[in-house]
Design a protein around this motif. Structure first.
Motif, short mmCIF file in Angstrom:
data_model
loop_
_atom_site.label_atom_id
_atom_site.label_comp_id
_atom_site.label_asym_id
_atom_site.label_seq_id
_atom_site.Cartn_x
_atom_site.Cartn_y
_atom_site.Cartn_z
N SER A 60 0.85 -1.18 0.00
CA SER A 60 0.00 0.00 0.00
C SER A 60 0.89 1.23 0.00
O SER A 60 1.77 1.36 0.86
CB SER A 60 -0.89 0.00 1.24
OG SER A 60 -1.65 1.17 1.31
N PRO A 61 0.70 2.17 -0.94
CA PRO A 61 1.56 3.35 -1.01
C PRO A 61 1.17 4.42 0.01
O PRO A 61 0.93 5.57 -0.33
CB PRO A 61 1.36 3.83 -2.45
CG PRO A 61 -0.03 3.43 -2.78
CD PRO A 61 -0.28 2.14 -2.04
N THR A 62 1.10 3.99 1.26
CA THR A 62 0.77 4.92 2.35
C THR A 62 1.96 5.09 3.30
O THR A 62 1.86 5.78 4.30
CB THR A 62 -0.45 4.41 3.14
OG1 THR A 62 -0.19 3.09 3.63
CG2 THR A 62 -1.68 4.37 2.24
N ASP A 72 -3.79 0.70 -3.93
CA ASP A 72 -4.02 2.14 -3.75
C ASP A 72 -5.50 2.49 -3.65
O ASP A 72 -5.91 3.60 -4.01
CB ASP A 72 -3.37 2.93 -4.89
CG ASP A 72 -3.93 2.55 -6.26
OD1 ASP A 72 -4.65 1.52 -6.35
OD2 ASP A 72 -3.66 3.26 -7.24
N ARG A 98 -2.22 -1.14 -10.77
CA ARG A 98 -2.76 -0.51 -9.57
C ARG A 98 -4.21 -0.94 -9.40
O ARG A 98 -4.95 -1.08 -10.38
CB ARG A 98 -2.68 1.01 -9.69
CG ARG A 98 -1.26 1.51 -9.92
CD ARG A 98 -1.23 3.01 -10.00
NE ARG A 98 0.11 3.48 -10.34
CZ ARG A 98 0.62 4.63 -9.98
NH1 ARG A 98 -0.10 5.47 -9.25
NH2 ARG A 98 1.85 4.97 -10.33
N VAL A 132 4.56 5.39 -4.26
CA VAL A 132 4.58 4.35 -5.29
C VAL A 132 5.98 4.28 -5.90
O VAL A 132 6.57 3.21 -6.06
CB VAL A 132 3.54 4.63 -6.39
CG1 VAL A 132 3.68 3.62 -7.53
CG2 VAL A 132 2.13 4.61 -5.83
N SER A 185 -3.12 7.22 -0.01
CA SER A 185 -2.13 6.80 -1.01
C SER A 185 -1.45 8.02 -1.63
O SER A 185 -2.09 9.02 -1.91
CB SER A 185 -2.81 5.97 -2.11
OG SER A 185 -3.33 4.77 -1.59
#
Length: 442
Positions: free
Chosen positions: A8-10, A41, A71, A52, A47
């Motif tokens: 997860s792009p967090t 995402d 994605r 990423v 996100s």
């Protein structure tokens, strides 16, 4: 065979999920399978695009390549179709309780010493009650009705596993705004993109039971996937390794000078009965064996990682690091220091010692000795024999030997108590710098 890693792009890639990425990629490469990078995402609010890119950069740094990537926000139509299929089959049901109402229920269950499992009150709603709730402005979120069974599977690491679904709360799969949650999106992606093996953390065991049930509701065979759950990572003190601890992010390791080969060699064998072997990704894949991973939690010890990094640097040729060394650093400099550093970033300190200006510490009672030593410095050019010839002359003139001879000279010349061999450093420091450090008040 096809495996995947779905970050997860967090947040930044952390050693815990990096270990999972590595395990999936190594297993796929070892067995001739494919490896998929899937960006989870669907949490639009948290996100971030730069994360990423950071995740991809970290994976490339480790030597991990992927055969395909996408994605989850690119597949919202597929999740919508799955949602409608589950609604039509009666597996998804609408719920209207607020967070406060759910919290109150949980508190009551805990006080009554009952498991805080969702009570399925919304399943008892009549069509008229639902219509009335919606007329009052309430928007439903949707839960998946878990089967009244025990899900079992043979795990590649944990052995026989089971999850008793009646003891698990029906998971929310669709938010009030209609967006899908990871639990469902992950199953849909795994089924539709041909994933066969799933390697992830031990904390997902219960989630695996839930996702097997969801996969069956979508038409999958109970044994569609093979699973491996890696035991959790602990810190040096035996506590749970925090994913929020930035010091354990791959970006920090890379910036500090940890080599990718050292990290993947450490992570690949972490928690197994095998000693780490310093090999890059492609070579590591040839010997990776997930059956050697223990069921017990493993400790991530930065001291062991640093020891591996030290061992790797000590055998790394100049050509492999030249572009990452301080400007002007020569091969002679690298060969002099590489056996005495744990991190490549430490090269800056030693380059400043050989090529820069330092102020050595004051050594009480050593002025006369240092002046005598300075007077005996031979003329240049210097080479690796200069140190022995000079210190021999100093010993004969002053009568000193051992630590009394060498320690004051090292401290004056480098400002450090320990370090690389001075026979290698002295020619790099040069006569003018050596004189200035031996006679700082001159």
């Amino acid at each position: 065979m096809k495996l995947r890693f779905a970050p997860s792009p967090t947040g930044l890639l952390h050693v815990g999920n990096a270990r999972q990425a590595l395990a999936n990629a190594l297993y796929a490469r070892r067995h001739g399978g494919q490896f998929q990078l899937r960006i989870d995402d669907t949490d639009i609010g948290r996100s971030r695009e730069e994360l990423v890119e950071a995740i991809q950069k970290d994976l490339h740094w480790m030597g991990i390549q992927w055969d395909e990537t996408f994605r989850q926000t690119e597949r919202l139509d597929r999740y919508a179709a799955a949602i409608e299929k589950l609604k039509a089959s009666g597996h998804l049901y609408p719920c209207f309780e607020s967070e406060q109402e759910l919290a109150a229920k949980r508190e009551t269950q805990i006080r009554q010493r009952r498991a805080p499992v969702y009570d399925r009150a919304m399943l008892k709603m009549t069509p008229q009650q639902r219509a009335q709730a919606e007329a009052n402005g309430k928007v439903p979120y949707w839960r998946f009705k878990l089967s009244n069974t025990t899900v079992r599977w043979r795990d590649m690491v944990m052995g026989d596993c089971q999850v008793k679904l009646p003891s698990v709360s029906d998971p929310v799969l669709v938010r009030t705004d209609g967006t899908v949650l990871y639990t469902l999106a992950s199953v849909v992606d795994d089924l539709e993109t041909g994933i066969t093996h799933i390697i992830r953390g031990e904390d997902h065991v219960t989630n695996t039971g839930v996702q097997i049930d969801i996969a069956q509701a979508l038409g999958a065979h109970p044994d569609h996937f093979r699973f491996a759950h890696l035991p959790l990572l602990l810190d040096e003190n035996g506590g749970k390794l925090s994913k929020r601890f930035d010091a354990c992010s791959l970006r920090t390791f890379r910036q500090d000078g940890i080599e990718a080969t050292a990290l993947i060699s450490y992570l690949a064998r972490l928690g197994s009965s095998d000693d780490p072997v310093l090999l890059p990704f492609d070579e590591q894949a040839k010997i990776y064996d997930i059956s050697h991973i223990s069921r017990s939690a493993a400790r991530f010890d930065t001291r062991q990682l640093l020891a591996m990094n030290h061992k790797l640097l000590a055998q790394t040729p100049y050509a492999d690091v030249a572009d990452r060394l301080p400007k002007g650093a020569t091969e002679a400099f690298w060969l002099a220091i590489r056996g005495n550093i744990e991190l490549l970033s430490e090269a800056r300190l030693w380059h400043n010692i050989t090529d820069g200006d330092i102020i050595p510490p004051v050594q009480e009672g050593e002025d006369d000795f240092l002046k005598e030593a300075a007077s005996l410095l031979p003329p240049e050019p210097w080479d690796e024999t200069t140190w022995k010839a000079w210190t021999t002359a100093v010993r004969e003139k002053t009568g000193r030997s051992g630590k009394a001879l060498f320690h004051p000279l090292r401290l004056a010349l480098t400002g450090e108590e320990q370090g690389p061999e001075l026979r290698d450093l002295l020619p790099l420091i040069g006569r003018s710098r050596a004189l200035a450090r031996l006679l700082p008040s001159a």
